[in-house]
Design a protein around this motif. Structure first.
Motif, short mmCIF file in Angstrom:
data_model
loop_
_atom_site.label_atom_id
_atom_site.label_comp_id
_atom_site.label_asym_id
_atom_site.label_seq_id
_atom_site.Cartn_x
_atom_site.Cartn_y
_atom_site.Cartn_z
N ALA A 55 -51.64 0.55 -56.32
CA ALA A 55 -52.54 -0.47 -55.79
C ALA A 55 -53.75 -0.62 -56.72
O ALA A 55 -54.22 0.36 -57.31
N PHE A 56 -54.26 -1.84 -56.81
CA PHE A 56 -55.40 -2.06 -57.71
C PHE A 56 -56.14 -3.33 -57.32
O PHE A 56 -55.60 -4.23 -56.65
N ASN A 57 -57.39 -3.39 -57.73
CA ASN A 57 -58.20 -4.59 -57.60
C ASN A 57 -57.70 -5.62 -58.60
O ASN A 57 -57.41 -5.29 -59.76
N GLY A 58 -57.60 -6.88 -58.18
CA GLY A 58 -57.09 -7.92 -59.06
C GLY A 58 -57.85 -8.07 -60.37
O GLY A 58 -57.31 -8.56 -61.37
N ASP A 59 -59.10 -7.62 -60.40
CA ASP A 59 -59.88 -7.69 -61.63
C ASP A 59 -59.31 -6.79 -62.73
O ASP A 59 -59.63 -6.96 -63.91
N HIS A 60 -58.46 -5.84 -62.33
CA HIS A 60 -57.86 -4.92 -63.30
C HIS A 60 -56.42 -5.30 -63.62
O HIS A 60 -55.62 -4.47 -64.06
N PHE A 61 -56.11 -6.57 -63.42
CA PHE A 61 -54.77 -7.10 -63.64
C PHE A 61 -54.23 -6.76 -65.03
O PHE A 61 -53.05 -6.44 -65.19
N ALA A 62 -55.09 -6.83 -66.04
CA ALA A 62 -54.65 -6.61 -67.42
C ALA A 62 -54.14 -5.20 -67.66
O ALA A 62 -53.44 -4.94 -68.64
N LEU A 63 -54.47 -4.27 -66.76
CA LEU A 63 -54.10 -2.87 -66.96
C LEU A 63 -52.79 -2.49 -66.26
O LEU A 63 -52.41 -1.32 -66.27
N VAL A 64 -52.11 -3.47 -65.67
CA VAL A 64 -50.87 -3.18 -64.94
C VAL A 64 -49.85 -2.42 -65.79
O VAL A 64 -49.27 -1.43 -65.32
N PRO A 65 -49.58 -2.82 -67.04
CA PRO A 65 -48.61 -2.04 -67.84
C PRO A 65 -49.04 -0.58 -68.02
O PRO A 65 -48.19 0.32 -68.03
N LEU A 66 -50.34 -0.35 -68.17
CA LEU A 66 -50.82 1.02 -68.33
C LEU A 66 -50.66 1.82 -67.04
O LEU A 66 -50.43 3.03 -67.08
N MET A 67 -50.79 1.16 -65.90
CA MET A 67 -50.57 1.84 -64.62
C MET A 67 -49.12 2.31 -64.50
O MET A 67 -48.85 3.45 -64.09
N ARG A 68 -48.20 1.42 -64.87
CA ARG A 68 -46.78 1.79 -64.81
C ARG A 68 -46.49 2.98 -65.73
O ARG A 68 -45.83 3.95 -65.35
N LYS A 69 -46.98 2.88 -66.97
CA LYS A 69 -46.72 3.94 -67.94
C LYS A 69 -47.32 5.27 -67.49
O LYS A 69 -46.69 6.33 -67.66
N TYR A 70 -48.50 5.22 -66.93
CA TYR A 70 -49.14 6.46 -66.48
C TYR A 70 -48.34 7.09 -65.33
O TYR A 70 -48.11 8.30 -65.31
N ALA A 71 -47.91 6.27 -64.38
CA ALA A 71 -47.12 6.80 -63.26
C ALA A 71 -45.83 7.45 -63.77
O ALA A 71 -45.43 8.52 -63.31
N ILE A 72 -45.18 6.79 -64.73
CA ILE A 72 -43.94 7.35 -65.30
C ILE A 72 -44.23 8.68 -66.00
O ILE A 72 -43.46 9.64 -65.89
N SER A 73 -45.36 8.75 -66.71
CA SER A 73 -45.71 9.99 -67.41
C SER A 73 -45.97 11.14 -66.45
O SER A 73 -45.88 12.31 -66.84
N GLN A 74 -46.28 10.81 -65.19
CA GLN A 74 -46.52 11.84 -64.18
C GLN A 74 -45.28 12.11 -63.33
O GLN A 74 -45.37 12.73 -62.27
N GLY A 75 -44.13 11.63 -63.78
CA GLY A 75 -42.88 11.92 -63.09
C GLY A 75 -42.64 11.08 -61.86
O GLY A 75 -41.89 11.48 -60.96
#
Length: 333
Positions: A55-75
């Motif tokens: 979940a995220f604030n829409g103002d951080h829309f540009a960071l969506v790919p980084l959110m996915r990658k970080y979650a994957i890096s955490q298993g």
């Protein structure tokens, strides 16, 4: 596994679909020997990966790919609302904020964990200042998990750390009792509480989720799949959009695509636009869905999704060389 032109011809498969199928089907044992593990085991391993709704604030829309990658890096297997639901497509389809949120919550309702990416401090006092969509998602997640008899797992991530090369983002697990969160939101955002109560009470129905199974070479049409699914009243789970191949090692991403099947109600299968048949990769995922998840696989027509090559026919290509394949493509409809 031997790879020959004859094998590919017999499969009527695209090269990309063929090689991706090998990556997910075939593994190597400690002696570096190729073997193919049983399909149920492959599926069970993929479905055992915990999922995280990011979940995220829409103002951080540009960071969506980084959110996915970080979650994957955490298993984790990430379920990001933009990557699955798509803000623009859902707005155009539902024409209301509540409709968009219902589509988001349809994805959230299936997740094991909820991760909040925010610049605020991970404290109960911050809940009242969350973006209204995130506040709705948080209260729904906590209430829904309690009703299911499952433990909640809410994590807070400082979104600024996603872009700081020198800082590794830290997961802060929150132990917010649902009644306290409800009390804070009732004071600061009572509309959020009433909206969530309508969902939990059944007066606001959540849409079903459709796993859109297409040839990897047809990923260029993924946006049309998302928009078309919303118009049919479904949340589109398009694997190539939900988790992109660049989000991690290719074999891991493919494994996570298999894991995504667990979060859908049904599978929509689209014939390859080039070969007019299901690719080997599609056949594998479809077999898993039907045989081991008991899902229904529903054939779909590209014509219903306004794909330009099919919608405009011979008027679409510039050259005669391209017009012949287009004529063949239209023949699958």
């Amino acid at each position: 596994m031997e790879d020959t032109k004859q094998n590919r011809s017999e499969l009527k498969d695209s090269l990309l679909g063929y090689f991706l199928a090998d990556l997910i089907l075939v593994e190597r044992n400690p002696n570096n020997e190729v073997y193919q593990p049983p399909l149920p085991l492959k599926g069970e391993l993929a479905w055992s990966i915990p999922s995280a709704y990011t979940a995220f604030n829409g103002d951080h829309f540009a960071l969506v790919p980084l959110m996915r990658k970080y979650a994957i890096s955490q298993g984790r297997l990430p379920l990001n609302p933009e990557s699955i639901v798509g803000y623009r497509d859902s707005v155009l389809a539902y024409q209301s904020k509540s409709g968009v949120l219902l589509a988001d919550i349809a994805a959230l309702s299936r997740c094991d964990e909820m991760w909040i990416f925010s610049t605020a401090l991970p404290a109960l006092e911050s809940v009242g200042s969350l973006a209204e969509g995130v506040a709705v998602e948080l209260l729904f997640y906590l209430e829904n998990r309690r009703r299911q008899g499952n433990e909640s797992a809410v994590y807070w991530v400082d979104v600024n750390h996603l872009v700081a090369d020198s800082v590794t983002p830290a997961l802060a697990k929150l132990n917010f009792p649902v009644d306290l969160v409800r009390r804070v939101l009732s004071k600061d955002n009572p509309e959020v509480v009433s909206f969530v109560d309508r969902i939990l009470g059944g007066s606001q129905a959540l849409p079903r989720v459709a796993f859109c199974l297409h040839d990897p070479l047809d990923s260029k049409y993924a946006d049309w799949l998302g928009a078309g699914a919303h118009l049919k009243g479904y949340v589109p789970l398009v694997p190539s959009k939900a988790i992109e191949l660049g989000d991690g090692p290719t074999d891991l991403v493919l494994f996570l695509w298999l894991g995504l099947l667990r979060y859908a109600d049904e599978v929509w299968s689209f014939p390859s636009v080039e070969t007019r048949s299901l690719s080997r990769f599609q056949s594998f995922l479809g077999r898993i869905a039907i045989e081991h998840l008991g899902m229904v696989e529903i054939p779909q027509s590209w014509a219903e999704f306004d794909v330009p090559k099919i919608k405009y026919g011979d008027s679409w290509p510039l050259t005669a060389r391209e017009r012949r394949p287009v004529a063949l493509v239209r023949g699958i409809q």
